[in-house]
Design a protein around this motif. Structure first.
Motif, PDB file in Angstrom:
ATOM      1  N   SER A 252     -25.165   4.447  48.602  1.00 32.77           N
ATOM      2  CA  SER A 252     -25.474   5.808  49.039  1.00 32.77           C
ATOM      3  C   SER A 252     -24.669   6.812  48.209  1.00 32.77           C
ATOM      4  CB  SER A 252     -25.143   5.970  50.528  1.00 32.77           C
ATOM      5  OG  SER A 252     -25.357   7.297  50.943  1.00 32.77           O
ATOM      6  N   GLY A 253     -25.358   7.832  47.711  1.00 34.21           N
ATOM      7  CA  GLY A 253     -24.693   8.860  46.917  1.00 34.21           C
ATOM      8  C   GLY A 253     -24.645   8.571  45.433  1.00 34.21           C
ATOM      9  N   ASP A 254     -25.100   7.388  44.985  1.00 28.22           N
ATOM     10  CA  ASP A 254     -25.099   7.066  43.555  1.00 28.22           C
ATOM     11  C   ASP A 254     -26.052   7.982  42.796  1.00 28.22           C
ATOM     12  OD1 ASP A 254     -23.244   5.095  43.798  1.00 28.22           O
ATOM     13  OD2 ASP A 254     -24.628   3.410  43.520  1.00 28.22           O
ATOM     14  N   ILE A 255     -25.711   8.227  41.524  1.00 33.12           N
ATOM     15  CA  ILE A 255     -26.546   9.011  40.617  1.00 33.12           C
ATOM     16  C   ILE A 255     -27.008   8.098  39.486  1.00 33.12           C
ATOM     17  CG2 ILE A 255     -26.651  10.987  39.052  1.00 33.12           C
ATOM     18  CD1 ILE A 255     -26.349  11.803  41.930  1.00 33.12           C
ATOM     19  N   PHE A 256     -28.312   8.134  39.213  1.00 35.57           N
ATOM     20  CA  PHE A 256     -28.830   7.389  38.061  1.00 35.57           C
ATOM     21  C   PHE A 256     -28.868   8.335  36.869  1.00 35.57           C
ATOM     22  CE2 PHE A 256     -32.485   6.559  35.303  1.00 35.57           C
ATOM     23  CZ  PHE A 256     -32.127   5.320  34.797  1.00 35.57           C
ATOM     24  N   GLY A 257     -28.335   7.871  35.720  1.00 38.60           N
ATOM     25  CA  GLY A 257     -28.320   8.718  34.527  1.00 38.60           C
ATOM     26  C   GLY A 257     -28.596   7.929  33.264  1.00 38.60           C
ATOM     27  N   ILE A 258     -28.992   8.653  32.204  1.00 36.83           N
ATOM     28  CA  ILE A 258     -29.236   8.049  30.891  1.00 36.83           C
ATOM     29  C   ILE A 258     -28.461   8.853  29.859  1.00 36.83           C
ATOM     30  CG2 ILE A 258     -30.947   7.318  29.188  1.00 36.83           C
ATOM     31  CD1 ILE A 258     -33.063   7.399  31.338  1.00 36.83           C
ATOM     32  N   THR A 259     -27.766   8.152  28.974  1.00 36.17           N
ATOM     33  CA  THR A 259     -27.024   8.818  27.905  1.00 36.17           C
ATOM     34  C   THR A 259     -27.461   8.290  26.547  1.00 36.17           C
ATOM     35  OG1 THR A 259     -25.244   7.183  27.963  1.00 36.17           O
ATOM     36  CG2 THR A 259     -24.983   9.133  29.357  1.00 36.17           C
ATOM     37  N   LEU A 260     -27.109   9.027  25.500  1.00 34.65           N
ATOM     38  CA  LEU A 260     -27.272   8.562  24.120  1.00 34.65           C
ATOM     39  C   LEU A 260     -25.950   7.963  23.676  1.00 34.65           C
ATOM     40  CD1 LEU A 260     -29.262  11.514  22.484  1.00 34.65           C
ATOM     41  CD2 LEU A 260     -30.102   9.231  23.008  1.00 34.65           C
ATOM     42  N   GLU A 261     -25.989   6.695  23.250  1.00 31.52           N
ATOM     43  CA  GLU A 261     -24.765   5.986  22.872  1.00 31.52           C
ATOM     44  C   GLU A 261     -24.910   5.343  21.498  1.00 31.52           C
ATOM     45  OE1 GLU A 261     -22.196   6.420  24.573  1.00 31.52           O
ATOM     46  OE2 GLU A 261     -22.957   7.031  26.540  1.00 31.52           O
ATOM     47  N   PRO A 262     -23.782   4.948  20.880  1.00 32.10           N
ATOM     48  CA  PRO A 262     -23.851   4.212  19.601  1.00 32.10           C
ATOM     49  C   PRO A 262     -24.573   2.885  19.779  1.00 32.10           C
ATOM     50  CG  PRO A 262     -21.623   5.015  20.037  1.00 32.10           C
ATOM     51  CD  PRO A 262     -22.391   5.221  21.295  1.00 32.10           C
ATOM     52  N   ALA A 263     -25.114   2.369  18.687  1.00 37.13           N
ATOM     53  CA  ALA A 263     -25.853   1.111  18.710  1.00 37.13           C
ATOM     54  C   ALA A 263     -25.044   0.016  19.375  1.00 37.13           C
ATOM     55  CB  ALA A 263     -26.222   0.698  17.285  1.00 37.13           C
ATOM     56  N   GLY A 264     -25.682  -0.729  20.260  1.00 38.06           N
ATOM     57  CA  GLY A 264     -25.014  -1.802  20.990  1.00 38.06           C
ATOM     58  C   GLY A 264     -24.513  -1.372  22.343  1.00 38.06           C
ATOM     59  N   GLY A 265     -24.442  -0.040  22.597  1.00 39.01           N
ATOM     60  CA  GLY A 265     -23.997   0.449  23.888  1.00 39.01           C
ATOM     61  C   GLY A 265     -22.486   0.507  24.011  1.00 39.01           C
ATOM     62  N   THR A 266     -22.021   1.075  25.137  1.00 36.36           N
ATOM     63  CA  THR A 266     -20.590   1.228  25.379  1.00 36.36           C
ATOM     64  C   THR A 266     -20.241   0.788  26.789  1.00 36.36           C
ATOM     65  OG1 THR A 266     -20.939   3.513  26.110  1.00 36.36           O
ATOM     66  CG2 THR A 266     -20.444   3.174  23.779  1.00 36.36           C
ATOM     67  N   VAL A 267     -18.949   0.604  27.049  1.00 32.84           N
ATOM     68  CA  VAL A 267     -18.490   0.207  28.383  1.00 32.84           C
ATOM     69  C   VAL A 267     -18.536   1.387  29.338  1.00 32.84           C
ATOM     70  CG1 VAL A 267     -16.538  -0.717  29.692  1.00 32.84           C
ATOM     71  CG2 VAL A 267     -17.036  -1.599  27.405  1.00 32.84           C
ATOM     72  N   GLN A 268     -18.201   2.578  28.830  1.00 31.61           N
ATOM     73  CA  GLN A 268     -18.238   3.816  29.608  1.00 31.61           C
ATOM     74  C   GLN A 268     -19.021   4.858  28.809  1.00 31.61           C
ATOM     75  OE1 GLN A 268     -16.568   4.584  32.849  1.00 31.61           O
ATOM     76  NE2 GLN A 268     -16.842   2.366  32.819  1.00 31.61           N
ATOM     77  N   PRO A 269     -19.669   5.809  29.489  1.00 30.24           N
ATOM     78  CA  PRO A 269     -20.432   6.828  28.760  1.00 30.24           C
ATOM     79  C   PRO A 269     -19.536   7.627  27.816  1.00 30.24           C
ATOM     80  CG  PRO A 269     -20.923   6.891  31.126  1.00 30.24           C
ATOM     81  CD  PRO A 269     -19.748   5.978  30.952  1.00 30.24           C
ATOM     82  N   THR A 270     -20.066   7.921  26.644  1.00 30.03           N
ATOM     83  CA  THR A 270     -19.342   8.762  25.678  1.00 30.03           C
ATOM     84  C   THR A 270     -19.904  10.175  25.643  1.00 30.03           C
ATOM     85  OG1 THR A 270     -20.781   8.119  23.861  1.00 30.03           O
ATOM     86  CG2 THR A 270     -18.839   6.751  24.248  1.00 30.03           C
ATOM     87  N   ALA A 271     -20.966  10.410  26.422  1.00 32.45           N
ATOM     88  CA  ALA A 271     -21.578  11.735  26.460  1.00 32.45           C
ATOM     89  C   ALA A 271     -22.099  12.002  27.869  1.00 32.45           C
ATOM     90  CB  ALA A 271     -22.711  11.824  25.439  1.00 32.45           C
ATOM     91  N   LYS A 272     -22.385  13.229  28.149  1.00 36.21           N
ATOM     92  CA  LYS A 272     -22.942  13.612  29.457  1.00 36.21           C
ATOM     93  C   LYS A 272     -24.406  13.142  29.528  1.00 36.21           C
ATOM     94  CE  LYS A 272     -23.793  17.638  32.383  1.00 36.21           C
ATOM     95  NZ  LYS A 272     -23.665  19.117  32.492  1.00 36.21           N
TER      96      LYS A 272
END
Length: 262
Positions: free
Chosen positions: A235-255
């Protein structure tokens, strides 16, 4: 009849292939080899070659190889021609090339056995790979049926909600959520293709922002994806999509360029 002592030199190939007829011949040649460094080296070379040929079964021979070899067979002389003088010397000297003929026959037999072995092993490998692919396909089909059933369960849940939102970079994202199942189903439409070195990454972000969980990368097919099932939604979670470097990241690097309550 035992071969003349001088003919023992011609038996290296047959010995290396374990093609001597009797134990007595083997013992006689081994006694000869103990005194003949040249034959010892030749046998070792034959055995190493046979080993290398045996390991060559993992490599696919060129398709044109067999045709090229068969073209050379009628043009390749297996034994030197006898001159006129040799034809009139009587049967004695012919014994000198009889072992060579036997060795040539053994070599041809070895080549045929290796060729057959290559064909059989390659066929078995291809059969095994085909069976493995079939097994994987069955597994994927079972997973797909299971996932489709779960996706339909979220979409038809009595508490299902649907939100479609335009993104800041173009295209839309749709989220169907079921609080009772703690799952969401995500689809996208008309998202722009990314330049090399960038990927879309999915996230679940806790209401207070201190819990961020990656949900993998988004793979576009003509600008569209989905449906994608995401479980463990709180409850209260937000679904989001970010642009990341190839392969992805452990934590978002952008909003996130799109954010939808889950």
């Amino acid at each position: 009849m035992p071969l003349p002592r001088s003919s023992q030199h011609t038996l290296t190939g047959a010995y290396a292939l374990d093609a001597l007829d009797t134990d007595a011949e083997v013992a006689r040649f081994e006694r000869h080899m103990a005194r003949c460094q040249s034959c010892t080296s030749e046998v070792r070379g034959f055995q190493e070659t046979a080993t290398r040929l045996g390991t060559a079964v993992s490599r696919q021979p060129p398709t044109a190889l067999r045709a090229a070899v068969m073209d050379e067979v009628p043009r390749t002389r297996q034994l030197p021609a006898l001159d006129d003088g040799a034809r009139h010397r009587g049967p004695g000297p012919r014994l000198a090339w009889l072992p060579r003929l036997a060795t040539a026959g053994a070599a041809i037999g070895l080549a045929a056995a290796i060729a057959l072995g290559v064909v059989l092993v390659n066929t078995q490998n291809q059969l095994g790979q085909t069976q493995q692919r079939l097994s994987q396909a069955r597994h994927q089909l079972t997973m797909t049926k299971t996932e489709l059933a779960a996706i339909n369960a979220v979409r038809t849940a009595s508490d299902a909600t649907l939100v479609t939102k335009a993104t800041a970079i173009g295209g839309t994202v749709t989220v169907v959520a079921s609080a009772s199942k703690r799952q969401i189903v995500v689809t996208t439409r008309a998202l722009p293709a990314l330049r090399s070195g960038k990927v879309y990454q999915l996230w679940l972000i806790g209401s207070n922002g201190n819990r961020i969980r990656s949900e993998g990368l988004l793979v576009l097919h003509n600008g569209q994806t989905g449906p994608i099932l995401i479980s463990g939604v709180l409850s209260g979670d937000i679904f989001g999509i970010t642009l990341e470097p190839a392969g992805g990241t452990v934590q978002p690097t952008a909003k996130p360029f799109v954010a939808i309550p889950a």
